[in-house]
Design a protein around this motif. Sequence first.
Motif, PDB file in Angstrom:
ATOM      1  N   ASN A  45      19.110   1.393   8.095  1.00 43.95           N
ATOM      2  CA  ASN A  45      18.989   1.198   9.545  1.00 43.95           C
ATOM      3  C   ASN A  45      20.373   1.275  10.179  1.00 43.95           C
ATOM      4  O   ASN A  45      21.316   0.671   9.674  1.00 43.95           O
ATOM      5  N   GLN A  46      20.465   2.024  11.296  1.00 51.03           N
ATOM      6  CA  GLN A  46      21.741   2.193  11.992  1.00 51.03           C
ATOM      7  C   GLN A  46      21.650   1.761  13.445  1.00 51.03           C
ATOM      8  O   GLN A  46      22.433   2.218  14.273  1.00 51.03           O
ATOM      9  N   LEU A  99      11.125  -1.622   7.972  1.00 52.93           N
ATOM     10  CA  LEU A  99      10.894  -1.538   6.534  1.00 52.93           C
ATOM     11  C   LEU A  99      10.826  -0.104   6.019  1.00 52.93           C
ATOM     12  O   LEU A  99      10.788   0.110   4.800  1.00 52.93           O
ATOM     13  N   GLU A 100      10.810   0.861   6.906  1.00 52.69           N
ATOM     14  CA  GLU A 100      10.859   2.266   6.483  1.00 52.69           C
ATOM     15  C   GLU A 100      12.265   2.791   6.728  1.00 52.69           C
ATOM     16  O   GLU A 100      12.719   2.867   7.871  1.00 52.69           O
ATOM     17  N   GLY A 142      19.672  -1.622   0.073  1.00 50.54           N
ATOM     18  CA  GLY A 142      19.893  -1.178   1.448  1.00 50.54           C
ATOM     19  C   GLY A 142      19.321  -2.144   2.464  1.00 50.54           C
ATOM     20  O   GLY A 142      19.933  -2.409   3.514  1.00 50.54           O
ATOM     21  N   PHE A 143      18.137  -2.681   2.183  1.00 44.40           N
ATOM     22  CA  PHE A 143      17.502  -3.647   3.085  1.00 44.40           C
ATOM     23  C   PHE A 143      18.323  -4.937   3.156  1.00 44.40           C
ATOM     24  O   PHE A 143      18.579  -5.471   4.249  1.00 44.40           O
ATOM     25  N   LYS A 190       0.828  -1.206   0.000  1.00 47.49           N
ATOM     26  CA  LYS A 190       0.000   0.000   0.000  1.00 47.49           C
ATOM     27  C   LYS A 190       0.863   1.257   0.000  1.00 47.49           C
ATOM     28  O   LYS A 190       0.525   2.265  -0.641  1.00 47.49           O
ATOM     29  N   ARG A 191       1.977   1.210   0.700  1.00 46.15           N
ATOM     30  CA  ARG A 191       2.839   2.396   0.813  1.00 46.15           C
ATOM     31  C   ARG A 191       3.716   2.576  -0.431  1.00 46.15           C
ATOM     32  O   ARG A 191       3.921   3.690  -0.886  1.00 46.15           O
ATOM     33  N   ASP A 192       4.248   1.460  -0.973  1.00 44.43           N
ATOM     34  CA  ASP A 192       5.164   1.539  -2.119  1.00 44.43           C
ATOM     35  C   ASP A 192       4.717   0.556  -3.205  1.00 44.43           C
ATOM     36  O   ASP A 192       5.404  -0.441  -3.480  1.00 44.43           O
ATOM     37  N   PRO A 193       3.590   0.813  -3.855  1.00 47.75           N
ATOM     38  CA  PRO A 193       3.030  -0.174  -4.798  1.00 47.75           C
ATOM     39  C   PRO A 193       3.856  -0.381  -6.058  1.00 47.75           C
ATOM     40  O   PRO A 193       3.712  -1.403  -6.717  1.00 47.75           O
TER      41      PRO A 193
END
Length: 634
Positions: A267-268, A237-238, A292-293, A200-203
Amino acid sequence: MLLPGGGLGMDSTMDDMNLIQAPRHLVRDIGEEIDLEIGPGDVDPSFANTPLIGVPPQEPSVEEQDETKQMPIVSQLPNDDQYSLKAQPAKRKKKVVKRWREEWADTYKWAYVDVKEGTARIFCSVCKEYGRKHRRNPYGNEGSRNMQMSALEEHNNSLLHREALRLQMASKDKIVVDKPIYVKALMSKTAGSIIEAALKRDPHEAEFIQSVQEAVHALERVIAKNSHYVNIMERLLEPERMIIFRVPWVDDRGETHVNRGFRVHFNQALGPCRGGIRFHPKMNISIAKFLGFEQTLKNALSPYKLGGAAGGSDFDPKGKSDNEIMRFCQSFMNETYRYFGPDKDLPSEEMGVGIREMGFLFGQYRRLAGNFQGSFTGPRIFWSGSSLRTEATAYGLVFFTQLILAELNKDIKGLRCVVSGFGKIAMHVLEKLVAVGALPITVSDSKGYLIDEDGFDYMKISFLRDLKAQQRSLRDYSKTYARSKYYDEAKPWNERCDVAIPCGSQNEIDQADALNLVNSGCRILVEGSNMPCTPEAVDVLKKVNVLIAPAMAAGAGGVVAGEIELNHECNVMHWSPEDFESKLQEAMKQTFHRALKAANDFGYQKESPEALLHGAVISAFLAIAQAMTDQGCV
């Protein structure tokens, strides 16, 4: 169909003309000739909209051939046409062999023969022009075979042709139709809600959604045991920070270009970011987030706890001069230097970024930052101690393969290994496979793959490196080694093998390729590149119990080497290849057993094809989740 001149019917002249209507290169019979007229080359604005003549070729009968030999060509024309031809001043013509040899077809795939205003000409399929209309001098329309090939080669290397090719590729990228995102069925509704929220956020971010699905699928049992991890996963995930910026640069002709740059600090929680920079025409924010993920999980699984990042640009370094690449790298660093540093983010090499690019990037960073801190993890820049820095990722892949085989009580010696890619990782994988006694038989590039049934050795690998350094095709290898063959527009996954090591790009193995691997006898797949298999391919491999070693575990060698080189004590030490290899093997062994232990804790047997695939994600996620929980909602 009639030619524009009309009135020729189905005689042998028409048949000869029809033979050269193919929109691509065409192999001719030996000895045939055709007149190629050298006209004035006036610009015809309507040519771009003129459809190519597509009459299927017809072979003349024996009787027609005999009649053709006995009758002059001019006598076959109507009287009016003969009169008009006599009235016109004679034009200079050259006899040209119209036979297109196979080597022409391999070298000049962009050229084809067509008829323009009743005259056969050689056209450029990229520029859609011919002769003087494209260049100041005509190419390929006159002279001997050597003269034609020389002119074609000159045109192929011309800036005008390259620019037309670049624009053509750019237009193709824009027309690509988005494929529907493949959504795996999940047993848990809770896990399904995570993917639903991401969709929904990044279709439109297909690569990122794919990597999220793989991670969530591996974490189903973890999430089922502790619902607290749902909130952690949603935060993970963000990305913490996404930077999108323009990168203007000037080429050698003084023309200005603009590319788009990306840097994602994902993520740090475990430490400062580490991650690659990729220069590739298809680079976008979805690929930057996916990389990055994946890097975040890879760094968390390694013995050195680090954060994850990735970035790059849609800039294509191929065909660019050193000065153009330097100007681009400096412009890229002008925007990103403020986010780099030893306690913030240190970039590393990725696709399209090597020693040269990292040197230019670091030089501009040092100039802007005003100090020598925050060195980049590239050879020849800061740390001269390790002689195996560039080989670390590739050697780690081979060490990881040996660990898998050891668990199965098998040895790597004599096993047929299929490798894809032609970059530095693929070449070092070949080198290490030869060192441990395996039989690597393939490499590949964007146009096809090369197989050597006798296997590669050190001399052959050196020859491959020479081909790459000279920017020559893999086809040239088969001209030297008779037992090798290059296949155009094909992948190496249908070759008989025991181990597959894809080192190309993401999603290079689809469902059909996975079936070919299974039918070829492959039992172990070690991911040398990030996410090389599509979800459908992974499903096929798991159903037939092919062991999959994920890139976040098998590719941890680069992370290990990067941290060793940043260790202050190591900067003044000189490691021998044996010492460094021993340290790398130990780090890969820790990563391997950490993944197996996490899989066993959640009910996956080590013989299961999902053991390493899910265990690596579980171990990495639990480490990140614990740090994020301890640090609160930040």
